[in-house]
Design a protein around this motif. Structure first.
Motif, PDB file in Angstrom:
ATOM      1  N   LEU A 108      38.682  42.954  17.073  1.00  0.00           N
ATOM      2  CA  LEU A 108      37.712  43.791  17.602  1.00  0.00           C
ATOM      3  C   LEU A 108      36.479  43.157  16.876  1.00  0.00           C
ATOM      4  O   LEU A 108      36.539  42.447  15.982  1.00  0.00           O
ATOM      5  CB  LEU A 108      37.739  45.141  17.063  1.00  0.00           C
ATOM      6  CG  LEU A 108      37.855  45.700  15.489  1.00  0.00           C
ATOM      7  CD1 LEU A 108      36.388  46.031  15.172  1.00  0.00           C
ATOM      8  CD2 LEU A 108      38.472  46.649  15.292  1.00  0.00           C
ATOM      9  N   GLU A 112      40.359  42.267  23.056  1.00  0.00           N
ATOM     10  CA  GLU A 112      40.157  43.201  21.896  1.00  0.00           C
ATOM     11  C   GLU A 112      41.273  43.971  21.857  1.00  0.00           C
ATOM     12  O   GLU A 112      41.630  44.781  22.671  1.00  0.00           O
ATOM     13  CB  GLU A 112      38.771  43.795  22.348  1.00  0.00           C
ATOM     14  CG  GLU A 112      37.522  42.956  22.407  1.00  0.00           C
ATOM     15  CD  GLU A 112      37.110  42.355  21.015  1.00  0.00           C
ATOM     16  OE1 GLU A 112      36.600  43.649  20.393  1.00  0.00           O
ATOM     17  OE2 GLU A 112      37.192  41.472  20.487  1.00  0.00           O
ATOM     18  N   PRO A 164      32.694  49.054  19.731  1.00  0.00           N
ATOM     19  CA  PRO A 164      32.474  47.807  19.732  1.00  0.00           C
ATOM     20  C   PRO A 164      31.432  47.166  20.019  1.00  0.00           C
ATOM     21  O   PRO A 164      30.629  48.077  20.963  1.00  0.00           O
ATOM     22  CB  PRO A 164      33.632  47.609  21.034  1.00  0.00           C
ATOM     23  CG  PRO A 164      34.427  48.787  21.065  1.00  0.00           C
ATOM     24  CD  PRO A 164      33.778  49.904  20.744  1.00  0.00           C
ATOM     25  N   THR A 184      32.371  44.359  16.068  1.00  0.00           N
ATOM     26  CA  THR A 184      31.621  45.584  15.793  1.00  0.00           C
ATOM     27  C   THR A 184      30.373  45.319  15.027  1.00  0.00           C
ATOM     28  O   THR A 184      30.267  44.003  14.711  1.00  0.00           O
ATOM     29  CB  THR A 184      32.379  46.632  15.138  1.00  0.00           C
ATOM     30  OG1 THR A 184      31.539  47.659  15.070  1.00  0.00           O
ATOM     31  CG2 THR A 184      32.819  46.205  13.701  1.00  0.00           C
TER      32      THR A 184
END
Length: 496
Positions: free
Chosen positions: A479, A39, A66, A481
């Motif tokens: 990432l 990440e 995250p 999310t």
């Protein structure tokens, strides 16, 4: 043997680019694929709004939180695939908006204007579309050369923009001082009544006479010159708002067929050049497709609805004077812009009016070559006015309460915020592709931009009723999310 011209190849490339991009990215990055590598979320920030957003949430972007769950959707950003340059985002300081803003005391008005236009301390609005004369959002019916019934003014000796000097022009100058990169599009809702078949600014047509085309072109040139003399240079000019609106019973409007708009522009182009003005002409200024009401009105009148109006106009002799096409968002599909761009790749596309279209139409316009998104009124009161007719339920970007002066920031404001706060004029739209789960009926909607300073802005909207765990993949960024149901998020990274 068929020989393709350079123009043919450009047209094909415009259409093929979007299709090929989606095919390549979908093949390379199938939905549900594992995001490779560790990440990399450092430096990525987000700014989120949803249906519950209020003025108290006008904060700075926050660090991304995250997600712990695996992603069900992946958004791939490809900065090397570049499309149109942005001119900007904004609204219109209509006569009504100016009246509402001038109800505020100077201190409160200055603070609100800074919130709207300052790139550093506010939303950074960088475009205004200004009516030349009255629109449906005005406190009175007026043009810049009104004459008593039965009288004409071919010498334009009575021409004056005095009406706009009181409130409208000072506000535009203030906006331009707050954002020097502000650009102005000017549009008339009607020529002066004495130039029209019914003698009125409401409904009717432009008189089909060479003398009328000439005087109307000179009227528009004088409008641009008068604004420039008042410290407001006009960057773009259309010759008629919503030219396919045949029946407008209570506010200014003109049914202006393709042939007549072309005749005006054939006079206007050379006149602007002779006057030493750099103002560019935009054609059409109406919806992605003709509204069925307007189609039926033309059929009932025994007239051609002219369903290919923007194409026909650019194909006319006036086309050489036209820099691009202006669209509205009220009917049709934004893909009409891509079809026009494919046919005329050297002509620009602008979205010049939208109200209530929300984030979906804005993303759609951007992803179909628009260089702008301009919503309608900048400010209205709690009764959606004042206005002389037309829309009775339109919201401004902000609402200013007529009794208390309290300011409420509306959906239009927040929609524009996701773009105008995080992009700058000269930014370029870059590729953003969504790899969604099979059978997803409400996939994420995205648009992305590369700024001149090297930063990136990615706008992501979740139209669904459930949150989406989303992976974002871009050079240097990986990432995962969560995008809440109904939320819109702007993610930013890189230099600012």
């Amino acid at each position: 043997m068929i020989h393709s011209t350079t123009s043919d190849r450009r047209r094909a490339a415009v259409l093929a680019a979007g299709c090929a991009l989606l095919t390549v990215l979908a093949t390379a990055h199938p939905a549900g694929a594992r995001v490779p590598g560790a990440e990399a979320a450092a430096g990525v920030r987000q700014w989120t709004t949803d249906a519950r957003t209020t003025g108290a949430q006008l904060g700075a972007p926050a660090a991304v939180t995250p997600a712990s769950a695996p992603a069900d959707t992946t958004v791939y950003v490809e900065p090397d695939l570049r499309f149109q340059k942005l001119t900007g985002f904004g609204a219109s300081i209509t006569d009504s908006s100016a009246a509402v803003l001038h109800r505020l005391g100077k201190k409160d008005r200055d603070a609100l204007m800074k919130q709207l236009f300052s790139p550093r301390e506010g939303n950074g609005f960088s475009m205004l579309r200004q009516p030349l004369g009255a629109s449906d959002f005005a406190t009175s019916q007026y043009s810049f050369d009104d004459m008593p019934p039965g009288r004409t003014d071919f010498g334009l000796t009575h021409f004056s923009v005095a009406h706009d000097r009181a409130q409208i022009l000072p506000l535009i100058r203030q906006a331009k001082a707050l954002n020097p990169r502000l650009r102005i599009i000017a549009s008339p809702w009607s020529p002066p009544g004495w130039m029209k078949t019914n003698g009125s600014m409401i409904d009717g047509k432009l008189i089909d006479d060479p003398k009328i085309y000439d005087v109307y072109a000179r009227y528009l040139v004088k409008s641009v010159q008068a604004y420039a003399a008042a410290g407001v240079p006009v960057d773009y000019l259309t010759v008629q708002n919503e030219p396919q609106a045949l029946l407008r019973a209570d506010y200014p409007g003109t049914d202006l067929p393709v042939a007549q708009q072309a005749k005006v522009i054939e006079k206007l182009g050379p006149a602007l050049k002779a006057a030493g003005l750099r103002t560019k002409i935009l054609g059409f200024d109406h919806n992605w497709a003709e509204h069925p009401f307007d189609v039926q009105a033309h059929v009932d009148a025994g007239e051609d609805p002219e369903l290919a109006y923007p194409h026909d106009l650019l194909n006319s002799r006036a086309g050489k004077w036209i820099a691009g096409t202006a669209y509205h968002c009220y009917y049709g599909d934004p893909s009409a812009q891509t079809a026009l761009k494919a046919a005329f790749p050297d002509k620009d596309v602008f979205e010049t009016e939208c109200s209530g279209g929300g984030i979906t139409r804005t993303i759609g316009a951007m992803n179909n070559w628009s260089r702008s998104m301009i919503f309608w009124n900048l400010a209205l009161d709690e009764k959606h006015g004042p206005h002389t007719g037309g829309c009775t339920g339109c919201d401004g970007a902000v609402t200013v309460d007529s009794a208390s002066g309290a300011v409420r920031y509306n959906t239009n404001y927040y929609t524009l915020s996701h773009f105008s706060r995080f992009t700058r004029p000269g930014s370029v739209r870059i590729a953003a592709n969504v790899a969604a789960p099979e059978g997803d009926t409400t996939p994420l909607q995205t648009s992305a931009f590369g700024n001149p300073d090297g930063s990136t802005a990615l706008i992501v909207h979740n139209p669904g009723a459930e949150a989406r765990t989303t992976a974002i993949v871009a050079p240097g960024v990986r990432l995962t999310t969560e995008v809440a149901a109904g939320a819109t998020v702007t993610y930013t990274w890189g230099r600012r």
